[in-house]
Design a protein around this motif. Structure first.
Motif, PDB file in Angstrom:
ATOM      1  N   LEU A  19       0.117  52.957 -21.135  1.00  0.00           N
ATOM      2  CA  LEU A  19       0.879  54.183 -21.383  1.00  0.00           C
ATOM      3  C   LEU A  19       1.826  54.028 -22.577  1.00  0.00           C
ATOM      4  CD1 LEU A  19       1.792  55.437 -17.796  1.00  0.00           C
ATOM      5  CD2 LEU A  19      -0.118  56.115 -19.255  1.00  0.00           C
ATOM      6  N   THR A  20       2.691  53.027 -22.506  1.00  0.00           N
ATOM      7  CA  THR A  20       3.659  52.858 -23.596  1.00  0.00           C
ATOM      8  C   THR A  20       4.194  51.436 -23.614  1.00  0.00           C
ATOM      9  OG1 THR A  20       5.680  53.777 -24.567  1.00  0.00           O
ATOM     10  CG2 THR A  20       5.669  53.518 -22.209  1.00  0.00           C
ATOM     11  N   TYR A  21       4.547  50.983 -24.812  1.00  0.00           N
ATOM     12  CA  TYR A  21       5.184  49.674 -24.972  1.00  0.00           C
ATOM     13  C   TYR A  21       6.690  49.870 -25.087  1.00  0.00           C
ATOM     14  CZ  TYR A  21       0.616  47.556 -25.884  1.00  0.00           C
ATOM     15  OH  TYR A  21      -0.666  47.106 -25.766  1.00  0.00           O
ATOM     16  N   PHE A  22       7.430  48.964 -24.446  1.00  0.00           N
ATOM     17  CA  PHE A  22       8.891  48.990 -24.563  1.00  0.00           C
ATOM     18  C   PHE A  22       9.346  48.065 -25.692  1.00  0.00           C
ATOM     19  CE2 PHE A  22       8.341  49.419 -19.763  1.00  0.00           C
ATOM     20  CZ  PHE A  22       8.217  50.791 -19.842  1.00  0.00           C
ATOM     21  N   ILE A  23       8.387  47.387 -26.313  1.00  0.00           N
ATOM     22  CA  ILE A  23       8.679  46.436 -27.392  1.00  0.00           C
ATOM     23  C   ILE A  23       7.688  46.667 -28.531  1.00  0.00           C
ATOM     24  CG2 ILE A  23       9.821  44.625 -26.080  1.00  0.00           C
ATOM     25  CD1 ILE A  23       6.043  44.586 -26.726  1.00  0.00           C
ATOM     26  N   LYS A  24       7.907  45.965 -29.638  1.00  0.00           N
ATOM     27  CA  LYS A  24       6.957  46.015 -30.760  1.00  0.00           C
ATOM     28  C   LYS A  24       6.781  44.609 -31.308  1.00  0.00           C
ATOM     29  CE  LYS A  24      10.540  47.299 -34.116  1.00  0.00           C
ATOM     30  NZ  LYS A  24      11.646  47.246 -33.170  1.00  0.00           N
ATOM     31  N   LYS A  25       5.800  44.458 -32.147  1.00  0.00           N
ATOM     32  CA  LYS A  25       5.514  43.153 -32.740  1.00  0.00           C
ATOM     33  C   LYS A  25       6.757  42.630 -33.464  1.00  0.00           C
ATOM     34  CE  LYS A  25       2.416  40.855 -36.033  1.00  0.00           C
ATOM     35  NZ  LYS A  25       1.276  41.035 -36.962  1.00  0.00           N
ATOM     36  N   ILE A  58       0.292  42.386 -30.758  1.00  0.00           N
ATOM     37  CA  ILE A  58      -0.087  43.378 -29.750  1.00  0.00           C
ATOM     38  C   ILE A  58      -1.523  43.791 -30.054  1.00  0.00           C
ATOM     39  CG2 ILE A  58       0.357  45.691 -28.829  1.00  0.00           C
ATOM     40  CD1 ILE A  58       3.310  45.282 -29.481  1.00  0.00           C
ATOM     41  N   TYR A  59      -2.420  43.590 -29.090  1.00  0.00           N
ATOM     42  CA  TYR A  59      -3.851  43.785 -29.341  1.00  0.00           C
ATOM     43  C   TYR A  59      -4.376  45.150 -28.889  1.00  0.00           C
ATOM     44  CZ  TYR A  59      -3.651  38.713 -29.882  1.00  0.00           C
ATOM     45  OH  TYR A  59      -3.327  37.446 -30.285  1.00  0.00           O
ATOM     46  N   ILE A  60      -3.684  45.790 -27.944  1.00  0.00           N
ATOM     47  CA  ILE A  60      -4.207  47.026 -27.343  1.00  0.00           C
ATOM     48  C   ILE A  60      -3.312  48.200 -27.715  1.00  0.00           C
ATOM     49  CG2 ILE A  60      -4.979  48.138 -25.227  1.00  0.00           C
ATOM     50  CD1 ILE A  60      -6.480  45.569 -25.867  1.00  0.00           C
ATOM     51  N   ALA A  61      -3.913  49.285 -28.187  1.00  0.00           N
ATOM     52  CA  ALA A  61      -3.143  50.478 -28.561  1.00  0.00           C
ATOM     53  C   ALA A  61      -2.784  51.289 -27.329  1.00  0.00           C
ATOM     54  CB  ALA A  61      -3.969  51.339 -29.526  1.00  0.00           C
ATOM     55  N   GLU A  62      -1.672  52.029 -27.416  1.00  0.00           N
ATOM     56  CA  GLU A  62      -1.282  52.921 -26.329  1.00  0.00           C
ATOM     57  C   GLU A  62      -2.380  53.960 -26.091  1.00  0.00           C
ATOM     58  OE1 GLU A  62       2.486  54.607 -27.301  1.00  0.00           O
ATOM     59  OE2 GLU A  62       3.611  52.767 -26.941  1.00  0.00           O
ATOM     60  N   GLY A  63      -2.599  54.297 -24.807  1.00  0.00           N
ATOM     61  CA  GLY A  63      -3.622  55.268 -24.460  1.00  0.00           C
ATOM     62  C   GLY A  63      -4.986  54.663 -24.220  1.00  0.00           C
ATOM     63  N   THR A  64      -5.102  53.333 -24.389  1.00  0.00           N
ATOM     64  CA  THR A  64      -6.387  52.647 -24.225  1.00  0.00           C
ATOM     65  C   THR A  64      -6.590  52.224 -22.774  1.00  0.00           C
ATOM     66  OG1 THR A  64      -6.203  51.785 -26.474  1.00  0.00           O
ATOM     67  CG2 THR A  64      -7.822  50.738 -25.027  1.00  0.00           C
ATOM     68  N   THR A  65      -7.809  52.371 -22.266  1.00  0.00           N
ATOM     69  CA  THR A  65      -8.169  51.893 -20.934  1.00  0.00           C
ATOM     70  C   THR A  65      -8.738  50.486 -21.057  1.00  0.00           C
ATOM     71  OG1 THR A  65      -8.693  54.135 -20.188  1.00  0.00           O
ATOM     72  CG2 THR A  65      -9.580  52.319 -18.891  1.00  0.00           C
ATOM     73  N   ILE A  66      -8.184  49.553 -20.285  1.00  0.00           N
ATOM     74  CA  ILE A  66      -8.640  48.160 -20.345  1.00  0.00           C
ATOM     75  C   ILE A  66      -8.962  47.657 -18.946  1.00  0.00           C
ATOM     76  CG2 ILE A  66      -7.368  47.613 -22.446  1.00  0.00           C
ATOM     77  CD1 ILE A  66      -5.232  46.301 -20.700  1.00  0.00           C
ATOM     78  N   SER A  67      -9.786  46.623 -18.873  1.00  0.00           N
ATOM     79  CA  SER A  67     -10.163  46.040 -17.588  1.00  0.00           C
ATOM     80  C   SER A  67      -9.241  44.874 -17.251  1.00  0.00           C
ATOM     81  CB  SER A  67     -11.615  45.568 -17.633  1.00  0.00           C
ATOM     82  OG  SER A  67     -11.801  44.636 -18.691  1.00  0.00           O
ATOM     83  N   VAL A  68      -9.218  44.532 -15.954  1.00  0.00           N
ATOM     84  CA  VAL A  68      -8.410  43.407 -15.493  1.00  0.00           C
ATOM     85  C   VAL A  68      -8.864  42.129 -16.204  1.00  0.00           C
ATOM     86  CG1 VAL A  68      -7.915  41.938 -13.504  1.00  0.00           C
ATOM     87  CG2 VAL A  68      -7.889  44.417 -13.251  1.00  0.00           C
ATOM     88  N   GLY A  69      -7.883  41.358 -16.676  1.00  0.00           N
ATOM     89  CA  GLY A  69      -8.182  40.123 -17.393  1.00  0.00           C
ATOM     90  C   GLY A  69      -8.067  40.249 -18.898  1.00  0.00           C
ATOM     91  N   THR A  70      -7.945  41.486 -19.394  1.00  0.00           N
ATOM     92  CA  THR A  70      -7.829  41.698 -20.840  1.00  0.00           C
ATOM     93  C   THR A  70      -6.457  41.248 -21.344  1.00  0.00           C
ATOM     94  OG1 THR A  70      -9.308  43.611 -20.730  1.00  0.00           O
ATOM     95  CG2 THR A  70      -7.924  43.416 -22.681  1.00  0.00           C
ATOM     96  N   THR A  71      -6.439  40.540 -22.467  1.00  0.00           N
ATOM     97  CA  THR A  71      -5.172  40.123 -23.074  1.00  0.00           C
ATOM     98  C   THR A  71      -4.552  41.307 -23.805  1.00  0.00           C
ATOM     99  OG1 THR A  71      -5.931  37.849 -23.357  1.00  0.00           O
ATOM    100  CG2 THR A  71      -4.077  38.557 -24.718  1.00  0.00           C
ATOM    101  N   ILE A  72      -3.334  41.658 -23.431  1.00  0.00           N
ATOM    102  CA  ILE A  72      -2.644  42.807 -24.013  1.00  0.00           C
ATOM    103  C   ILE A  72      -1.842  42.399 -25.249  1.00  0.00           C
ATOM    104  CG2 ILE A  72      -0.944  44.630 -23.573  1.00  0.00           C
ATOM    105  CD1 ILE A  72      -1.680  44.401 -20.604  1.00  0.00           C
ATOM    106  N   LEU A  73      -1.121  41.292 -25.129  1.00  0.00           N
ATOM    107  CA  LEU A  73      -0.307  40.810 -26.249  1.00  0.00           C
ATOM    108  C   LEU A  73      -0.024  39.330 -26.064  1.00  0.00           C
ATOM    109  CD1 LEU A  73       2.864  40.507 -25.066  1.00  0.00           C
ATOM    110  CD2 LEU A  73       2.704  42.982 -25.120  1.00  0.00           C
ATOM    111  N   THR A  74       0.524  38.724 -27.091  1.00  0.00           N
ATOM    112  CA  THR A  74       0.908  37.316 -27.003  1.00  0.00           C
ATOM    113  C   THR A  74       2.373  37.156 -27.361  1.00  0.00           C
ATOM    114  OG1 THR A  74       0.109  36.991 -29.271  1.00  0.00           O
ATOM    115  CG2 THR A  74      -1.371  36.369 -27.470  1.00  0.00           C
ATOM    116  N   ILE A  75       3.002  36.168 -26.729  1.00  0.00           N
ATOM    117  CA  ILE A  75       4.418  35.868 -26.962  1.00  0.00           C
ATOM    118  C   ILE A  75       4.534  34.403 -27.380  1.00  0.00           C
ATOM    119  CG2 ILE A  75       6.697  35.652 -25.904  1.00  0.00           C
ATOM    120  CD1 ILE A  75       5.900  37.897 -23.987  1.00  0.00           C
TER     121      ILE A  75
END
Length: 423
Positions: A19-25, A58-75
């Motif tokens: 839905l939305t990110y509370f942070i950015k790259k 951040i690998y996934i854009a807002e509004g995208t449907t992803i499956s369990v196990g997908t990497t969303i971002l890295t820290i």
């Protein structure tokens, strides 16, 4: 490098919408800080940072449907001078932009605050949703709730202050925009045309669509309809109202739990892989509830072991939470049979879709007074209600459906029978 993945946060969850990110790259985050909000089939949930550090990618854009196990971002976990400097540069850049904004608009009292370091925003998912809808940056809102939690009222007050400030400068801007468009239209002969409204097909609406599609294409639906004389039940409810103001739906649920005990095939689930039908031990009643976000189904657990009054109280509380979007995952999962009370909205009939993977769903339609011929061939006025039982024809047949609804009908038409069946 720490990977933040979509993990299973619910029963059998396979995917979710970002839905939305509370942070950015490049942002610095604290451990357990909320970083992304997502929509699952059941609820809106937040994922938090598993470690303290810098958001590297951040690998996934807002509004995208992803499956369990997908990497969303890295820290990138804290520990190097480079990361510290990066955070400091961002803070300084932001603070300078605030100072420039204040200098450019000396007469406007802004609510912007300089960044003093990483800050965990304390706000419920629904409050964040309200902030997004009102175009309010929730990081700039001061929380007045417990422990600094941001409330809906805080967001609304911030938006009001921002709007008040904006009204001082926006009229001139709008006037220039209108003049510019008018001149362009006159010079180029362009006609102003209305554009079609666009509604994003995502979030809960998209999840509902997927579940309904699965249900309708998996289950062979059969709809059995019946009419019930509600006169005696409504009179009985009127008599006890001074001592117990109980909704009529609470009686429906209690009558259903009794009927489901006698016809457990409707309180079951089909496991196609194991090729077996599992008869559920308890009756966990799902209540289809219409909300602004779409259909949601809170669940009364072990409804067969509760009194009519207890069912009424729990149902009202669950429906209130559903409207406010504050239901927990536990309150939205585990149903074994679902009801849909559409009568108050004016429905006289429907062919509902089963709440997959359940076997049955019952809809209650509008109750209205009408002339009926009784056993003495007399025309009398009675309060009549239509119901629809939708069932999975793979699991059971029409004969069982008729017997099941007949038992339910008998309990409502002679409500004192409910007293005999109470445990």
């Amino acid at each position: 490098m720490v990977e933040v993945k979509l993990h299973d946060i619910g029963e059998g969850m396979t995917e979710g919408d970002i839905l939305t990110y509370f942070i950015k790259k490049g942002d610095h985050v604290e451990e357990d800080q909320p970083i992304v909000e997502l929509q699952t089939e059941k609820m809106v949930a937040e994922l938090t940072a598993p470690a303290k550090g810098i958001v590297k990618e951040i690998y996934i854009a807002e509004g995208t449907t992803i499956s369990v196990g997908t990497t969303i971002l890295t820290i990138e976990a804290d520990g190097s001078m480079e990361k510290t400097q990066s955070a400091e540069i961002q803070k300084e850049a932001y603070n300078q932009s605030v100072q420039l904004a204040e200098r450019a608009n000396p007469n406007i009292q802004t609510k912007l605050k300089k960044i003093n370091g990483p800050k965990r925003i304390k706000a419920a998912p629904y409050t964040r949703k309200v902030a997004r809808e009102m175009d309010v940056d929730i990081e700039l809102v001061e929380g007045t709730g417990k422990d600094g939690r941001i409330t809906i009222e805080d967001v609304q007050q911030f938006a009001q202050n921002k709007e008040s400030a904006a009204t001082k400068v926006m009229p001139a801007v709008k006037q220039l925009q209108n003049q510019s468009f008018q001149e362009m239209a006159e010079n180029q002969g362009v006609e102003e045309k209305e554009e079609a409204a666009i509604i994003p097909f995502k979030g809960r609406r998209k999840q509902i669509a997927k579940k309904m599609t699965t249900s309708i294409f998996t289950i062979p639906h059969v709809h059995h309809m019946e009419e019930i004389d509600m006169t005696e039940l409504l009179q009985f409810r009127k008599e006890i109202k001074p001592d117990a103001d109980v909704s009529v739906v609470a009686f429906f649920i209690k009558a259903l739990t009794i009927s489901l005990r006698e016809y457990p095939i409707f309180n079951a689930k089909l496991d196609e892989k194991k090729e077996e039908i599992r008869l559920e031990k308890g009756v966990h009643m799902g209540i289809a509830t219409d909300t602004e976000e779409g259909l949601i189904v809170p669940v009364i657990k072990n409804a067969d072991k509760k009194s009519i009054l207890a069912i009424h109280k729990e149902m009202k509380e669950l429906m209130k939470k559903a409207k406010e979007n504050t239901l927990s995952l536990k309150e939205m999962t585990g149903s074994t049979f679902t009801i849909s009370n559409v009568g108050p909205m004016g429905s006289v009939g429907a062919t509902p879709i089963i709440n997959y993977p359940e076997v049955g769903l019952m809809a209650f339609h509008k109750t209205k007074k009408m002339p009926v011929v009784n056993d003495n061939d007399e025309i009398v006025i009675r309060s009549m209600m239509n119901i629809t039982l939708t069932f999975d024809h793979r699991v059971t047949d029409g004969g069982n459906a008729i017997a099941f609804t007949n038992r339910f009908k008998a309990l409502l038409e002679k409500p004192k029978l409910l007293l005999i069946e109470l445990r």
